[in-house]
Design an enzyme around this catalytic site. Structure first.
Site, PDB file in Angstrom:
ATOM      1  N   CYS A   6      53.034  50.802 -47.605  1.00  0.00           N
ATOM      2  CA  CYS A   6      52.955  51.054 -46.279  1.00  0.00           C
ATOM      3  C   CYS A   6      50.810  50.533 -45.993  1.00  0.00           C
ATOM      4  O   CYS A   6      51.126  50.523 -44.859  1.00  0.00           O
ATOM      5  CB  CYS A   6      53.039  52.394 -45.380  1.00  0.00           C
ATOM      6  N   CYS A  24      52.047  59.581 -45.061  1.00  0.00           N
ATOM      7  CA  CYS A  24      50.545  59.913 -44.865  1.00  0.00           C
ATOM      8  C   CYS A  24      49.694  61.462 -45.017  1.00  0.00           C
ATOM      9  O   CYS A  24      48.949  61.826 -45.164  1.00  0.00           O
ATOM     10  CB  CYS A  24      50.344  60.114 -42.998  1.00  0.00           C
TER      11      CYS A  24
END
Length: 173
Positions: A70, A140
């Site tokens: 990402c 994340c």
């Protein structure tokens, strides 16, 4: 500049949810778009502990982690009181999405004032739950957990190296 661009991306979603007020208190799907939880928006717009410490400081541990899939990169640093083993300060710099920035910000808040062993028990699931991250953004919170562990490991490696150098110097004298 990066933050301003992010606000432009988040603004249409927040407007649809009702301006980010009470209506945005929980994540909601509006018109097929998923809105961020208010905690994510708060930590993104008002990140805590942004910055960096000097890498050569022996009381500082640095964790640098990234997710190639990402493009998120997270640098988290801790400052440790060597006499007590307590983390006295923490900071971060993150290049990535709002969820990555929010996860970093939360991580720095949670590690301050804790013992080294205690921060190693912080799990990504706790960060994700606190921020109400959707499954697609769990990486994340995983980065934040990995950054904490990497910072602790880096600090301990510095400490061990300095200890060995001190012993070597004493042996030479």
């Amino acid at each position: 500049m990066l933050r301003a661009g992010g606000r432009r991306l988040l603004a249409p979603v927040l407007r649809r949810v009702g301006g980010g007020g009470a209506a945005a208190a929980a994540p909601a799907a509006v018109g097929g778009a998923r809105a961020y939880h208010e905690r994510v928006v708060d930590h993104y717009e008002n990140p805590r502990n942004v910055g960096s410490f000097k890498d050569d400081d022996p009381s500082v541990g640095t964790g640098l982690v990234g997710a190639p899939a990402c493009g998120d990169v997270m640098k988290l640093q801790i400052r440790v009181d060597e006499s007590t083993g307590k983390i006295t300060d923490a900071c971060f710099k993150t290049f990535g999405c709002g969820s990555a920035i929010a996860s970093s910000s939360v991580a720095t808040e949670w590690v301050k004032g804790k013992q080294m062993e205690e921060v190693l028990t912080i799990k990504n699931t706790e960060i994700a739950k606190h921020l109400s991250l959707p499954p697609v953004k769990l990486h994340c919170s995983m980065l934040a957990e990995d950054a904490i562990k990497a910072a602790v490991k880096n600090y301990e490696a510095k400490k061990a190296k300095l200890g060995q150098n001190g012993e070597e110097k004493a042996a030479e004298a």
